[in-house]
Design a protein around this motif. Structure first.
Motif, PDB file in Angstrom:
ATOM      1  N   SER A 197      74.397   9.501  57.139  1.00 41.08           N
ATOM      2  CA  SER A 197      73.846   8.213  57.576  1.00 41.08           C
ATOM      3  C   SER A 197      74.323   7.873  58.992  1.00 41.08           C
ATOM      4  O   SER A 197      73.532   7.430  59.834  1.00 41.08           O
ATOM      5  N   HIS A 198      75.609   8.062  59.254  1.00 34.89           N
ATOM      6  CA  HIS A 198      76.183   7.810  60.578  1.00 34.89           C
ATOM      7  C   HIS A 198      77.189   8.924  60.858  1.00 34.89           C
ATOM      8  O   HIS A 198      78.043   9.220  60.028  1.00 34.89           O
ATOM      9  N   TYR A 199      77.092   9.512  62.080  1.00 33.76           N
ATOM     10  CA  TYR A 199      77.879  10.706  62.381  1.00 33.76           C
ATOM     11  C   TYR A 199      78.211  10.705  63.867  1.00 33.76           C
ATOM     12  O   TYR A 199      77.307  10.663  64.707  1.00 33.76           O
ATOM     13  N   SER A 200      79.494  10.753  64.176  1.00 37.97           N
ATOM     14  CA  SER A 200      79.919  10.926  65.563  1.00 37.97           C
ATOM     15  C   SER A 200      81.006  11.991  65.607  1.00 37.97           C
ATOM     16  O   SER A 200      81.785  12.137  64.663  1.00 37.97           O
ATOM     17  N   HIS A 201      81.024  12.745  66.683  1.00 43.09           N
ATOM     18  CA  HIS A 201      82.023  13.809  66.804  1.00 43.09           C
ATOM     19  C   HIS A 201      82.340  14.068  68.264  1.00 43.09           C
ATOM     20  O   HIS A 201      81.578  13.708  69.168  1.00 43.09           O
ATOM     21  N   GLY A 202      83.488  14.713  68.482  1.00 45.40           N
ATOM     22  CA  GLY A 202      83.894  15.106  69.815  1.00 45.40           C
ATOM     23  C   GLY A 202      83.709  16.589  70.034  1.00 45.40           C
ATOM     24  O   GLY A 202      82.891  17.237  69.355  1.00 45.40           O
ATOM     25  N   ASP A 203      84.524  17.149  70.953  1.00 49.04           N
ATOM     26  CA  ASP A 203      84.385  18.567  71.283  1.00 49.04           C
ATOM     27  C   ASP A 203      85.738  19.277  71.318  1.00 49.04           C
ATOM     28  O   ASP A 203      85.892  20.305  71.985  1.00 49.04           O
ATOM     29  N   LYS A 204      86.709  18.732  70.603  1.00 53.44           N
ATOM     30  CA  LYS A 204      88.028  19.345  70.564  1.00 53.44           C
ATOM     31  C   LYS A 204      88.133  20.314  69.385  1.00 53.44           C
ATOM     32  O   LYS A 204      87.541  20.097  68.328  1.00 53.44           O
ATOM     33  N   THR A 205      88.911  21.365  69.569  1.00 53.42           N
ATOM     34  CA  THR A 205      89.068  22.387  68.537  1.00 53.42           C
ATOM     35  C   THR A 205      90.304  22.110  67.685  1.00 53.42           C
ATOM     36  O   THR A 205      91.389  21.834  68.214  1.00 53.42           O
ATOM     37  N   LEU A 206      90.107  22.176  66.384  1.00 56.37           N
ATOM     38  CA  LEU A 206      91.213  22.107  65.430  1.00 56.37           C
ATOM     39  C   LEU A 206      91.074  23.284  64.469  1.00 56.37           C
ATOM     40  O   LEU A 206      89.956  23.623  64.049  1.00 56.37           O
ATOM     41  N   TRP A 207      92.198  23.885  64.129  1.00 56.82           N
ATOM     42  CA  TRP A 207      92.237  24.947  63.133  1.00 56.82           C
ATOM     43  C   TRP A 207      92.713  24.349  61.818  1.00 56.82           C
ATOM     44  O   TRP A 207      93.270  23.249  61.779  1.00 56.82           O
ATOM     45  N   ILE A 208      92.523  25.090  60.738  1.00 58.76           N
ATOM     46  CA  ILE A 208      92.987  24.625  59.440  1.00 58.76           C
ATOM     47  C   ILE A 208      93.728  25.756  58.734  1.00 58.76           C
ATOM     48  O   ILE A 208      93.293  26.916  58.755  1.00 58.76           O
ATOM     49  N   SER A 209      94.857  25.422  58.160  1.00 60.79           N
ATOM     50  CA  SER A 209      95.664  26.380  57.420  1.00 60.79           C
ATOM     51  C   SER A 209      95.417  26.199  55.928  1.00 60.79           C
ATOM     52  O   SER A 209      95.130  25.089  55.461  1.00 60.79           O
ATOM     53  N   ASP A 210      95.543  27.283  55.177  1.00 62.52           N
ATOM     54  CA  ASP A 210      95.282  27.175  53.740  1.00 62.52           C
ATOM     55  C   ASP A 210      96.417  26.501  52.975  1.00 62.52           C
ATOM     56  O   ASP A 210      96.304  26.282  51.765  1.00 62.52           O
ATOM     57  N   ASP A 211      97.512  26.169  53.660  1.00 64.53           N
ATOM     58  CA  ASP A 211      98.582  25.451  52.975  1.00 64.53           C
ATOM     59  C   ASP A 211      98.707  24.003  53.464  1.00 64.53           C
ATOM     60  O   ASP A 211      99.737  23.358  53.276  1.00 64.53           O
ATOM     61  N   GLU A 221      83.413  31.554  70.532  1.00 59.58           N
ATOM     62  CA  GLU A 221      84.577  31.280  69.702  1.00 59.58           C
ATOM     63  C   GLU A 221      85.718  30.705  70.530  1.00 59.58           C
ATOM     64  O   GLU A 221      85.895  31.059  71.689  1.00 59.58           O
ATOM     65  N   PRO A 222      86.518  29.817  69.936  1.00 62.12           N
ATOM     66  CA  PRO A 222      87.677  29.284  70.662  1.00 62.12           C
ATOM     67  C   PRO A 222      88.758  30.347  70.804  1.00 62.12           C
ATOM     68  O   PRO A 222      88.812  31.310  70.044  1.00 62.12           O
ATOM     69  N   LYS A 223      89.632  30.154  71.779  1.00 63.26           N
ATOM     70  CA  LYS A 223      90.751  31.076  71.959  1.00 63.26           C
ATOM     71  C   LYS A 223      91.737  30.914  70.801  1.00 63.26           C
ATOM     72  O   LYS A 223      91.849  29.840  70.208  1.00 63.26           O
ATOM     73  N   SER A 234      86.239  35.458  64.172  1.00 69.42           N
ATOM     74  CA  SER A 234      86.144  36.917  64.039  1.00 69.42           C
ATOM     75  C   SER A 234      87.517  37.589  64.003  1.00 69.42           C
ATOM     76  O   SER A 234      87.645  38.708  63.504  1.00 69.42           O
ATOM     77  N   LYS A 235      88.528  36.898  64.473  1.00 69.44           N
ATOM     78  CA  LYS A 235      89.879  37.455  64.443  1.00 69.44           C
ATOM     79  C   LYS A 235      90.730  36.844  63.332  1.00 69.44           C
ATOM     80  O   LYS A 235      91.944  37.047  63.275  1.00 69.44           O
ATOM     81  N   GLY A 236      90.083  36.119  62.451  1.00 69.14           N
ATOM     82  CA  GLY A 236      90.794  35.517  61.329  1.00 69.14           C
ATOM     83  C   GLY A 236      91.019  34.033  61.521  1.00 69.14           C
ATOM     84  O   GLY A 236      91.131  33.539  62.647  1.00 69.14           O
ATOM     85  N   GLY A 237      91.082  33.322  60.409  1.00 73.79           N
ATOM     86  CA  GLY A 237      91.304  31.887  60.472  1.00 73.79           C
ATOM     87  C   GLY A 237      90.008  31.111  60.474  1.00 73.79           C
ATOM     88  O   GLY A 237      88.906  31.677  60.527  1.00 73.79           O
ATOM     89  N   ALA A 238      90.134  29.789  60.408  1.00 69.11           N
ATOM     90  CA  ALA A 238      88.970  28.901  60.380  1.00 69.11           C
ATOM     91  C   ALA A 238      89.209  27.744  61.327  1.00 69.11           C
ATOM     92  O   ALA A 238      90.334  27.242  61.456  1.00 69.11           O
ATOM     93  N   TYR A 239      88.138  27.273  61.975  1.00 66.82           N
ATOM     94  CA  TYR A 239      88.262  26.258  63.014  1.00 66.82           C
ATOM     95  C   TYR A 239      87.037  25.346  63.013  1.00 66.82           C
ATOM     96  O   TYR A 239      85.975  25.691  62.499  1.00 66.82           O
ATOM     97  N   THR A 240      87.224  24.166  63.598  1.00 68.94           N
ATOM     98  CA  THR A 240      86.110  23.289  63.954  1.00 68.94           C
ATOM     99  C   THR A 240      86.225  22.969  65.431  1.00 68.94           C
ATOM    100  O   THR A 240      87.333  22.876  65.978  1.00 68.94           O
ATOM    101  N   LYS A 241      85.101  22.798  66.082  1.00 66.09           N
ATOM    102  CA  LYS A 241      85.084  22.437  67.505  1.00 66.09           C
ATOM    103  C   LYS A 241      84.562  21.011  67.677  1.00 66.09           C
ATOM    104  O   LYS A 241      84.027  20.657  68.731  1.00 66.09           O
ATOM    105  N   LEU A 242      84.742  20.179  66.670  1.00 64.55           N
ATOM    106  CA  LEU A 242      84.096  18.871  66.647  1.00 64.55           C
ATOM    107  C   LEU A 242      85.039  17.678  66.714  1.00 64.55           C
ATOM    108  O   LEU A 242      84.578  16.540  66.754  1.00 64.55           O
ATOM    109  N   ALA A 243      86.348  17.915  66.662  1.00 68.81           N
ATOM    110  CA  ALA A 243      87.271  16.783  66.567  1.00 68.81           C
ATOM    111  C   ALA A 243      87.195  15.900  67.822  1.00 68.81           C
ATOM    112  O   ALA A 243      86.990  16.418  68.922  1.00 68.81           O
ATOM    113  N   PRO A 244      87.362  14.608  67.657  1.00 70.88           N
ATOM    114  CA  PRO A 244      87.481  13.871  66.402  1.00 70.88           C
ATOM    115  C   PRO A 244      86.119  13.631  65.750  1.00 70.88           C
ATOM    116  O   PRO A 244      85.096  13.688  66.425  1.00 70.88           O
ATOM    117  N   VAL A 245      86.125  13.353  64.452  1.00 72.89           N
ATOM    118  CA  VAL A 245      84.892  13.167  63.687  1.00 72.89           C
ATOM    119  C   VAL A 245      84.970  11.860  62.907  1.00 72.89           C
ATOM    120  O   VAL A 245      86.035  11.508  62.388  1.00 72.89           O
TER     121      VAL A 245
END
Length: 585
Positions: free
Chosen positions: A22-36, A98-100, A169-180
């Motif tokens: 319904s309403h969505y705003s986001h930035g362009d900063k990269t954040l990674w996420i760890s499985d723990d 892909e982000p560095k 491609s080198k492992g891990g997961a990321y978003t390039k949208l922060a903040p959301v």
């Protein structure tokens, strides 16, 4: 085709979320996420803390609310770390998309906040009983908060959260949208798919995979059309002969344990299962075990006079034996379903009155004779349903063709024409939409009937089915459930379903025929068909890259969904548009 001139380039795929919030705003900063990453779940009188990785193997325990959230967290782990993908086909082939991997900044914490206590019955919700809306905030420092009034809303919010991330491609997961920040809630309460498992048999795993795909698209109903004229795969312990003689073969049945497994799996994902036993037509498979109950059995060659499909056969309308059979059937089945769901579909479509001329308890096709007999029949069946604490669902013919009276609690499923839902709501009934001109996903694959050679058969050439052509995702997406519905009646449109009848669909081709077209309907039912900013149908141009992303996410989940476009269109943004100027040339 008319598109506005000067169409802007498509938004980056990284912004893709389906259905559109319904309403969505986001930035362009990269954040990674760890499985723990640490997760907390807070609701009134309850607080739980665990890590994302540990949740994947946690026991299924606690209240219904806690089990739903636990399952949602477990799915989030699986989705982000085991069922994600590298989005190469959506980025220009020469770009470094892909982000560095140096100096990574991670998600710090995830807080799930439920600010109201779920009412009883969260595992078998009624239409609109629970608020599925949520607010998702991903802060610039990596703190995530998902807030909702219900556990189901938290599950929807976690689903959206997973769609912000891609595999590297080198492992891990990321978003390039922060903040959301996302504030979201569904337009319609009932968002479903009708899966016919009677004309072809589907193994349990196929049904569970479909439930998972529905949940990932924020759909919340699986309509299980489980018996029909061609087979009766549903095991009824009080009537074991039904499936023993009516199923296609050994192993092609659903036991009570199978049924409970399907319902429970769906409930924990926020997908309520609604079983349908179609009747009094579409019941000729009962003849194999109870020939005394069926009229007009397998009339050949003119079966079309007595039924919509071969073999013909319908439950007799004025037979004490039929009512005894129904009592035995429902006293066995419905008490087992009532702890698992709030609805039961009693069918009622495509009755051919001519069949009752061959019914020795009626011997007439006169509507004046049949109407009171049909009324008695439906009243009896619905009493069984209500006595079990369930709400009946029927096909539109019950009120629009046979002129029967049903309670205002009954959901009426419209399917034949755009005017059907209008007529149902004008009568004051609640309606589910699913016009076959838009939302029948089995259409357009040609006839499944065989035609004898010769000049006569050529009039059917090229042997299209009755609802051709195929309904593309764009056609599915263009359907507005509120078309022609008066504003003071729109609240009676509870939602809708896309349909996959199985004359030519089985476990091998279901996924590709259903997805991603069912996802197009999912966005209509969650977000609405109209863009609030313009009042017009939502843009295919904007939807296409997001739907293509959803397709890839479904494939990563093991769903063999069809592609939306070739990589060229997706990598080069606006190259595959068809502009209004082409028509004017």
């Amino acid at each position: 085709m008319k598109f506005l001139a000067g169409v802007a380039l498509l938004a980056p795929l990284a912004a893709a979320v389906w259905p559109i919030p319904s309403h969505y705003s986001h930035g362009d900063k990269t954040l990674w996420i760890s499985d723990d990453v640490a997760i907390t779940y807070q609701q009134p009188l309850h607080f739980q803390q665990y890590s994302l990785r540990a949740s994947a193997s946690a026991a299924d325990a606690g209240s219904g609310s806690q089990r739903i959230v636990q399952k949602a967290v477990s799915r989030a782990y699986e989705t982000i770390f085991k069922q994600s993908y590298v989005p190469w086909r959506f980025n220009h082939r020469f770009s470094d998309f892909e982000p560095k991997t140096t100096n990574k900044k991670f998600i710090q914490s995830i807080a799930l906040v439920q600010n109201k206590t779920d009412a009883a019955g969260v595992l078998k919700p009624k239409e609109g009983q629970f608020d599925e809306g949520y607010t998702l905030v991903v802060g610039p420092a990596g703190k995530v908060t998902i807030t909702s009034a219900s556990s189901l809303g938290l599950a929807r919010g976690l689903t959206t959260f997973t769609q912000l991330f891609f595999a590297h491609s080198k492992g891990g997961a990321y978003t390039k949208l922060a903040p959301v920040r996302i504030d979201d809630s569904p337009k319609f309460a009932h968002r479903g798919l009708n899966m016919d498992v009677s004309r072809n048999f589907f193994p349990i795993d196929n049904i569970l995979r479909t439930i998972d795909a529905l949940a990932y698209n924020k759909m919340n109903r699986l309509h299980l059309h489980i018996t029909d004229a061609q087979s009766w795969p549903l095991e009824i312990p009080a009537l074991p002969e039904l499936s023993a003689k009516g199923a296609y073969g050994p192993g092609m049945t659903y036991s009570p344990a199978d049924v409970q497994r399907i319902y429970t799996y769906g409930a924990l994902l926020g997908v309520a299962v609604v079983m349908e036993i179609d009747q009094p037509g579409h019941t000729s498979s009962i003849w194999h075990s109870h020939p005394e109950l069926i009229a007009a059995w397998n009339e050949q060659p003119n079966w079309i006079t007595y039924a919509a499909e071969p073999p013909s056969g319908t439950l007799k309308l004025n037979s004490p034996a039929v009512y005894k059979f129904l009592s035995t059937l429902y006293k066995d089945l419905l008490p087992r379903l009532s702890p698992l769901t709030s609805y039961f579909h009693t069918g009622g479509d495509e009755i051919k009155y001519a069949a009752y001329k061959l019914d020795d308890t009626v011997k007439s096709d006169d509507p004046a004779v049949l109407q009171p007999l049909l009324q008695k029949y439906i009243d009896t069946v619905h009493k069984h349903v209500r006595d079990a604490g369930l709400t009946p669902v029927v096909w539109e013919e019950i009120v629009l063709t046979y002129n029967l009276t049903v309670g205002k609690d009954v959901l009426i499923q419209a399917w034949q024409e755009p005017t059907s839902a209008v007529a149902i709501t004008n009568m004051g009934h609640k309606a589910l939409v699913g016009d076959y001109n838009f939302w029948y996903l089995d259409c357009g694959h040609g006839q499944w009937l065989d035609f004898e050679p010769g000049v006569a058969s050529m009039k059917y050439y090229p042997y299209q089915d009755y609802c051709a052509p195929l309904k593309s995702w764009r056609q599915v997406y263009s359907y507005d459930p509120l078309t022609s519905i008066a504003k003071d009646k729109q609240h009676l449109i509870v939602g809708g379903e896309v349909h996959m009848w199985a004359e030519q669909t089985d476990a091998l081709n279901f996924d590709g025929k259903a997805w991603p077209r069912a996802a197009a309907a999912a966005e209509v039912l969650w977000s609405g068909a109209k863009d609030p900013a313009t009042g017009q149908n939502r843009s295919q141009i904007e939807a296409s890259p997001r739907l293509a992303d959803m397709r890839e996410r479904l494939v990563a989940r093991g769903v063999a969904a069809e592609p939306v476009q070739m990589p060229y269109c997706q990598q080069d943004g606006s190259q595959c548009l068809y502009l209004a100027s082409f028509d004017d040339a």
